[in-house]
Design a protein around this motif. Sequence first.
Motif, PDB file in Angstrom:
ATOM      1  N   SER A  25       1.305  -1.413   0.503  1.00  0.00           N
ATOM      2  CA  SER A  25       0.440   0.270   0.524  1.00  0.00           C
ATOM      3  C   SER A  25       0.831   1.571   0.477  1.00  0.00           C
ATOM      4  O   SER A  25       0.981   2.289  -0.970  1.00  0.00           O
ATOM      5  N   ILE A  28       2.709   1.445  -3.984  1.00  0.00           N
ATOM      6  CA  ILE A  28       1.390   1.814  -4.673  1.00  0.00           C
ATOM      7  C   ILE A  28       0.916   3.356  -4.327  1.00  0.00           C
ATOM      8  O   ILE A  28       1.396   4.259  -4.996  1.00  0.00           O
ATOM      9  N   VAL A 203      -5.061   7.154  -0.339  1.00  0.00           N
ATOM     10  CA  VAL A 203      -5.112   5.107  -1.392  1.00  0.00           C
ATOM     11  C   VAL A 203      -5.466   4.548  -0.083  1.00  0.00           C
ATOM     12  O   VAL A 203      -4.344   4.881   1.076  1.00  0.00           O
ATOM     13  N   GLU A 206      -9.078  -2.093  -0.620  1.00  0.00           N
ATOM     14  CA  GLU A 206     -10.871  -1.963  -0.921  1.00  0.00           C
ATOM     15  C   GLU A 206     -10.905  -2.662   0.095  1.00  0.00           C
ATOM     16  O   GLU A 206     -12.390  -1.909  -0.108  1.00  0.00           O
ATOM     17  N   HIS A 235      -7.438  -0.215  -3.769  1.00  0.00           N
ATOM     18  CA  HIS A 235      -6.307  -1.636  -4.470  1.00  0.00           C
ATOM     19  C   HIS A 235      -6.819  -2.522  -3.743  1.00  0.00           C
ATOM     20  O   HIS A 235      -7.067  -2.285  -3.048  1.00  0.00           O
ATOM     21  N   LEU A 275       1.760  -8.617  -6.783  1.00  0.00           N
ATOM     22  CA  LEU A 275       1.294  -7.803  -7.706  1.00  0.00           C
ATOM     23  C   LEU A 275       1.016  -8.334  -9.120  1.00  0.00           C
ATOM     24  O   LEU A 275       0.232  -7.472  -9.927  1.00  0.00           O
ATOM     25  N   TYR A 291       4.768  -0.019 -11.717  1.00  0.00           N
ATOM     26  CA  TYR A 291       3.654  -0.152 -10.911  1.00  0.00           C
ATOM     27  C   TYR A 291       2.788   1.165 -11.947  1.00  0.00           C
ATOM     28  O   TYR A 291       1.460  -0.128 -12.358  1.00  0.00           O
ATOM     29  N   LEU A 295      -0.593  -0.074 -14.263  1.00  0.00           N
ATOM     30  CA  LEU A 295      -2.098   0.434 -13.312  1.00  0.00           C
ATOM     31  C   LEU A 295      -2.512   0.664 -15.134  1.00  0.00           C
ATOM     32  O   LEU A 295      -3.981   0.913 -14.972  1.00  0.00           O
TER      33      LEU A 295
END
Length: 299
Positions: A25, A28, A203, A206, A235, A275, A291, A295
Motif C-alpha cells: 500500500s 502504491i 490510497v 478495498e 487497491h 502484484l 507499477y 495500472l
Amino acid sequence: MTPTFHKTRLAPTPSGYLHLGNVISFLITVSLAKKHGAKVLLRIDDLDQQRVRTEYIQDIFDTLDFLEIPYDEGPRDLSDLKNRYSQRCRMPQYQTLLDALAEQGLLFSCDCSRKKIQKNHPKGWYTGHCLPRNLSLIGQGLAWRLKTRPDVTYALTDYPAASRNCQIPEDMAFFVVRKKDGDPAYQVASLVDDRFFGIDLIVRGEDLWDSTCAQGYLSSLLPDQPLAGTTFFHHPLLKDGTQKLSKSEGALAIRTMRRSGMKKPDLYRLAAAHLGMSEAITSLEDFIPAYLSLLHPAR
C-alpha cells in the motif's frame, strides 16, 4: 489529461508490526504521488492508546528507512511524533467537529454493549436501538453516534476522476463518532486529519470502502464538505490464503522477514510478485514505473 494532486498520505496504525500488505500500500501510494506530483505525508494513527506500543511505532520508521520509502512531511522519530504529529495534538480540532455535529442535532447517545449489538442483529450491525431513547449526550460510558439516513446520496471521486454516487452502507448505519472513553472515533479523526493536512488523494485497501462511505457521508454534512475535492484509490488486498493479512497477527511481518535474512531487494521482489509484476524489481526506482505501467498499460 493527467490530474495533479497536492498531497497524499501513508497512514499506518501502530497496533502491530507492519506486514507486506502495508508495504505494498505504501509503494502504491508513493507511485501515484510520483505520477501526479503530490507530496507524501506520514500520518501515524496513534489515537487508540490502548493498542499503541512504542515498538510498533518504531517499526514504522524502521521499515520506511529499510525500504527507502520517502515522505515529505510527518514525524521523523518517536519524539517528533509525540511533540508535533501525534493525533493527540489535534484533539481540539476533533472536538470542534463533534461539537458542531451536536449543535446541529445530528448525534445521539448509546450505551449498548457489543454483546447487545450482536444479539440485536445476526451480523452484529447496529440498528439504532438507542435512537428513540433520547439519552443525554452528557455522561460517563456513553458513545456518540451519528443520525445517518439511508436515503441520502452523496458523491465521491474514484481515481483517476470518476464520480461515484454513494449511500451509507447498512453495516455503517449510525456509526460511532465518539467512543465511550470520550475519544473521537476513527471516522472523525481521519476526516479531520485529511482536512487539516490538505490531503486530496487517499490510497487505501478495498476493505475500507465502507469506511470511505462513512467519511463521505460525514463530509456531506459539513459546510465546507472537505472530501468534495478528494480522490480515492482503493487497491486490492494482499491475502494469506483466503484471509486478508493482519499485522496484529504478525502475518508476513517485515520485521520477521528481515530477521530471517531477507534484504531490501528480496522484499521488493516479493511485493512485485504479489502484484503480478514480472520485471526484475529490487528497489523503489524499479517499482514505480513498473507499477504505473501495470495500472495504466500502454494501448
